[in-house]
Scaffold this motif. Structure first.
Motif, PDB file in Angstrom:
ATOM      1  N   LEU A 121      -8.237  11.126   4.483  1.00  0.00           N
ATOM      2  CA  LEU A 121      -7.003  10.678   3.833  1.00  0.00           C
ATOM      3  C   LEU A 121      -6.618   9.279   4.294  1.00  0.00           C
ATOM      4  O   LEU A 121      -6.179   8.442   3.484  1.00  0.00           O
ATOM      5  N   ILE A 122      -6.767   9.006   5.578  1.00  0.00           N
ATOM      6  CA  ILE A 122      -6.432   7.660   6.085  1.00  0.00           C
ATOM      7  C   ILE A 122      -7.335   6.612   5.450  1.00  0.00           C
ATOM      8  O   ILE A 122      -6.877   5.532   5.059  1.00  0.00           O
ATOM      9  N   ASP A 123      -8.619   6.924   5.328  1.00  0.00           N
ATOM     10  CA  ASP A 123      -9.525   5.972   4.689  1.00  0.00           C
ATOM     11  C   ASP A 123      -9.164   5.771   3.220  1.00  0.00           C
ATOM     12  O   ASP A 123      -9.266   4.653   2.695  1.00  0.00           O
ATOM     13  N   GLU A 124      -8.737   6.838   2.552  1.00  0.00           N
ATOM     14  CA  GLU A 124      -8.272   6.694   1.168  1.00  0.00           C
ATOM     15  C   GLU A 124      -7.065   5.752   1.110  1.00  0.00           C
ATOM     16  O   GLU A 124      -6.970   4.899   0.221  1.00  0.00           O
ATOM     17  N   ALA A 125      -6.145   5.927   2.052  1.00  0.00           N
ATOM     18  CA  ALA A 125      -4.948   5.086   2.065  1.00  0.00           C
ATOM     19  C   ALA A 125      -5.301   3.619   2.298  1.00  0.00           C
ATOM     20  O   ALA A 125      -4.712   2.721   1.687  1.00  0.00           O
ATOM     21  N   LEU A 126      -6.263   3.373   3.176  1.00  0.00           N
ATOM     22  CA  LEU A 126      -6.698   1.992   3.411  1.00  0.00           C
ATOM     23  C   LEU A 126      -7.315   1.399   2.156  1.00  0.00           C
ATOM     24  O   LEU A 126      -7.096   0.221   1.832  1.00  0.00           O
ATOM     25  N   ALA A 127      -8.094   2.202   1.443  1.00  0.00           N
ATOM     26  CA  ALA A 127      -8.683   1.722   0.184  1.00  0.00           C
ATOM     27  C   ALA A 127      -7.598   1.463  -0.851  1.00  0.00           C
ATOM     28  O   ALA A 127      -7.622   0.454  -1.571  1.00  0.00           O
ATOM     29  N   ASP A 128      -6.609   2.355  -0.927  1.00  0.00           N
ATOM     30  CA  ASP A 128      -5.513   2.172  -1.879  1.00  0.00           C
ATOM     31  C   ASP A 128      -4.727   0.896  -1.596  1.00  0.00           C
ATOM     32  O   ASP A 128      -4.266   0.213  -2.515  1.00  0.00           O
ATOM     33  N   ALA A 129      -4.582   0.571  -0.320  1.00  0.00           N
ATOM     34  CA  ALA A 129      -3.814  -0.628   0.046  1.00  0.00           C
ATOM     35  C   ALA A 129      -4.433  -1.888  -0.525  1.00  0.00           C
ATOM     36  O   ALA A 129      -3.733  -2.897  -0.722  1.00  0.00           O
ATOM     37  N   ASN A 130      -5.714  -1.849  -0.803  1.00  0.00           N
ATOM     38  CA  ASN A 130      -6.416  -3.027  -1.312  1.00  0.00           C
ATOM     39  C   ASN A 130      -6.645  -2.981  -2.823  1.00  0.00           C
ATOM     40  O   ASN A 130      -7.377  -3.802  -3.361  1.00  0.00           O
ATOM     41  N   LYS A 131      -6.008  -2.017  -3.482  1.00  0.00           N
ATOM     42  CA  LYS A 131      -6.075  -1.952  -4.939  1.00  0.00           C
ATOM     43  C   LYS A 131      -4.865  -2.685  -5.516  1.00  0.00           C
ATOM     44  O   LYS A 131      -3.726  -2.327  -5.252  1.00  0.00           O
ATOM     45  N   GLY A 132      -5.099  -3.685  -6.304  1.00  0.00           N
ATOM     46  CA  GLY A 132      -4.004  -4.388  -6.956  1.00  0.00           C
ATOM     47  C   GLY A 132      -3.086  -5.079  -5.960  1.00  0.00           C
ATOM     48  O   GLY A 132      -3.457  -5.361  -4.823  1.00  0.00           O
ATOM     49  N   SER A 133      -1.858  -5.318  -6.388  1.00  0.00           N
ATOM     50  CA  SER A 133      -0.897  -6.019  -5.530  1.00  0.00           C
ATOM     51  C   SER A 133      -0.171  -5.016  -4.642  1.00  0.00           C
ATOM     52  O   SER A 133       0.029  -3.862  -5.005  1.00  0.00           O
ATOM     53  N   PHE A 134       0.198  -5.479  -3.481  1.00  0.00           N
ATOM     54  CA  PHE A 134       0.993  -4.669  -2.562  1.00  0.00           C
ATOM     55  C   PHE A 134       2.349  -5.338  -2.515  1.00  0.00           C
ATOM     56  O   PHE A 134       2.567  -6.296  -1.777  1.00  0.00           O
ATOM     57  N   ALA A 135       3.262  -4.829  -3.344  1.00  0.00           N
ATOM     58  CA  ALA A 135       4.522  -5.558  -3.538  1.00  0.00           C
ATOM     59  C   ALA A 135       5.686  -4.586  -3.654  1.00  0.00           C
ATOM     60  O   ALA A 135       6.228  -4.361  -4.739  1.00  0.00           O
ATOM     61  N   ILE A 136       6.058  -3.956  -2.527  1.00  0.00           N
ATOM     62  CA  ILE A 136       7.215  -3.071  -2.506  1.00  0.00           C
ATOM     63  C   ILE A 136       8.466  -3.904  -2.794  1.00  0.00           C
ATOM     64  O   ILE A 136       8.741  -4.894  -2.130  1.00  0.00           O
ATOM     65  N   ASN A 137       9.215  -3.486  -3.798  1.00  0.00           N
ATOM     66  CA  ASN A 137      10.391  -4.255  -4.209  1.00  0.00           C
ATOM     67  C   ASN A 137      11.497  -3.285  -4.636  1.00  0.00           C
ATOM     68  O   ASN A 137      11.279  -2.481  -5.534  1.00  0.00           O
ATOM     69  N   PRO A 138      12.658  -3.336  -3.974  1.00  0.00           N
ATOM     70  CA  PRO A 138      12.995  -4.246  -2.876  1.00  0.00           C
ATOM     71  C   PRO A 138      12.261  -3.846  -1.599  1.00  0.00           C
ATOM     72  O   PRO A 138      11.890  -2.685  -1.427  1.00  0.00           O
ATOM     73  N   THR A 139      12.104  -4.796  -0.697  1.00  0.00           N
ATOM     74  CA  THR A 139      11.372  -4.489   0.536  1.00  0.00           C
ATOM     75  C   THR A 139      12.092  -3.448   1.370  1.00  0.00           C
ATOM     76  O   THR A 139      11.470  -2.753   2.170  1.00  0.00           O
TER      77      THR A 139
END
Length: 532
Positions: free
Chosen positions: A165-183
């Protein structure tokens, strides 16, 4: 689980007070627990608030077991099915349930930033639950209301799934933009992608070290792979994975220890043994960890006569009316008061705990004292350094254990300084020269020790630095037997190797209800899978 609907409603109301670390979250008008359509920017902070809130009781209980706090029954190794029921129910019916909604809805929207964070929170929570309870519901529990009686899986099986699951999350972090809004929708890291990647790798490091007694080769390979690849880890205090509390009474978002202890009635005594450990080893954190309400109170279980009045583990004597006399929590981690009053029986041998500049007078604390802006340290820079030192000593992984020990101590002393001087806390900083000298002093102890003693120095310093996170101290103690802790004065049971299950779970889950008594009894004496 059959009780989900009822508990979710009650528990959300009880946990919302914690959200003071993010005022914008407090001020939302929508109910993030019952949206018509899941709203990720409302649900994500709700998961973080409920995670911190639901871990409160297990953190309290393990802090008592590890002789950093005291209550009568728990310090005597007694536990029952209601002790950790709120934590169990809150984690499953609120935090983890909402995390699954974020994962599902985030996947549908291809919001991989939210999905990545939610998966890492899920991995962290479940890894702790395995550490504390052993065998628990996992796969079927992740299906929410669709499965009323989730099956229990072994801790070893779940750990294997969490690494994936952690490796999946790391892969997901690099899919598309990482732009939590509002931060501010991310209370912990404010949408910082790199911070979550460091947290993920640090969680893997912690878990690999946790299994070193039973899966040595896997632990060595996993830790060395992280280090060889130069995988980003938490390496500065600013990168700590922690939850910071707020300062207000309404809504009540202060550290839970501040809320319970800075009032007329108090829930705990401070552990006499823990206070004496810091006092006798000349540890400068003494004045930050504890606040004395009186300068000189001597009874049978407080031989020091200097106001550090608590209870020894397992003391079964009745509690007198002494709430205005006993020592209480200080500025770290609870956001209480810094103790700047003279200490009666210091000697010339004291270098780091002295009366220089100690001009205050003890007072009986109230809820107007201190800010309450404390911290719940989940995985910190100091912890990572101590983990790497332990791994280097026991597994031969890359790293200079002596230097890592020094770095861990220094990191924690600086963390104490940060909490003590921010968000309305007003304690003086531990001077840089004092930190340098104290670290050198502990390094000298390390140098003088044999191989076993060196590990003892590392684990003892980690134990002291883990004040505020009893769960990790409990994990370390079961794995290493360090530091040496005195036996309870009047134990009611053996030291518990797991925490008791929620009595509600055992009574309502058809897959275990017919053997509930046997399961609960076995929790006391059955090691978790990584404990050899």
């Amino acid at each position: 689980m059959k009780f989900i609907a009822t508990v979710r409603t009650v528990s959300m109301l009880s946990l919302l007070f914690l959200a003071g670390a993010c005022k914008d979250f407090i001020d939302i008008n929508a109910d993030p627990n019952n949206p018509t359509t899941p709203v990720l920017e409302l649900l994500l902070p709700a998961t973080q608030v409920s995670m911190a809130g639901a871990l409160r009781d297990v953190n309290q209980g393990t802090s008592i077991l590890m002789q950093q706090l005291y209550t009568s029954n728990t310090s005597r190794n007694f536990q029952d099915g209601t002790d950790y029921q709120q934590s169990w129910n809150g984690l499953y019916t609120q935090a983890l349930n909402d995390i699954e909604i974020v994962i599902r809805e985030g996947t549908r929207q291809q919001r991989w930033d939210y999905v990545s964070i939610a998966k890492l929170e899920k991995a962290y929570i479940y890894s702790l639950m395995v550490d504390l309870w052993g065998d628990i519901p996992y796969t079927e529990a992740s299906q929410g209301n669709t499965v009323s009686d989730p099956g229990f899986e072994t801790g070893e099986t779940i750990y294997d799934k969490l690494f994936v699951l952690i490796d999946e999350a790391l892969a997901d972090a690099n899919k598309g933009s990482f732009a939590i809004n509002p931060t501010t929708a991310d209370i912990i890291y404010k949408g910082d992608k790199n911070a979550w990647i460091r947290m993920a790798n640090s969680l893997k490091l912690k878990m690999f070290n946790q299994i070193r007694l039973v899966q040595r080769d896997k632990a060595i390979a996993g830790i060395n792979a992280l280090l060889t690849a130069n995988a980003p880890l938490i390496t500065t205090n600013a990168q700590d994975f922690s939850f910071r509390f707020g300062t207000t009474e309404t809504p009540a978002n202060r550290h839970p220890w501040h809320r319970s202890e800075y009032q007329a009635g108090k829930s705990y005594y401070m552990s006499q043994g823990f206070m004496e450990r810091l006092f006798s080893t000349d540890d400068p954190r003494l004045r930050y960890y504890f606040y004395r309400q009186t300068p000189n109170y001597t009874v049978g279980f407080t031989p020091t006569g200097n106001g550090y009045f608590g209870r020894y583990t397992g003391d079964a004597t009745a509690a007198p009316n002494d709430n205005a006399l006993k020592a209480t929590v200080g500025v770290y981690p609870a956001g209480g008061l810094y103790d700047n009053s003279p200490i009666n029986n210091l000697t010339a041998a004291n270098v780091f705990v002295t009366n220089a500049g100690a001009t205050s007078v003890p007072k009986v604390v109230t809820n107007t004292d201190g800010s309450g802006a404390g911290v719940f340290p989940f995985i910190t820079n100091a912890m990572v350094k101590f983990i790497l030192a332990e791994a280097a000593l026991t597994l031969g992984t890359t790293g200079d254990a002596r230097q890592l020990l020094q770095d861990g101590i220094a990191a924690h002393l600086n963390s104490v300084n940060t909490i003590s001087s921010t968000s309305g806390n007003s304690a003086p900083a531990i001077p840089a020269a004092t930190i340098t000298a104290f670290v050198a002093n502990r390094a000298a102890q390390y140098d003088a020790a044999d191989a076993a003693g060196k590990l003892g120095v590392v684990m003892t310093q980690k134990y002291i630095a883990l004040y505020g996170n009893g769960m990790e101290a409990y994990n370390d103690y079961r794995r290493t037997g360090l530091p040496a802790l005195p036996a309870p004065i009047a134990p009611l049971n053996t030291f518990p190797l797991r925490l008791t299950y929620s009595v509600t779970e055992l009574s309502t889950n058809a897959k275990v209800s017919d053997k509930a008594d046997q399961l609960q009894t076995a929790q006391q004496t059955t090691p978790v899978f990584w404990d050899k």
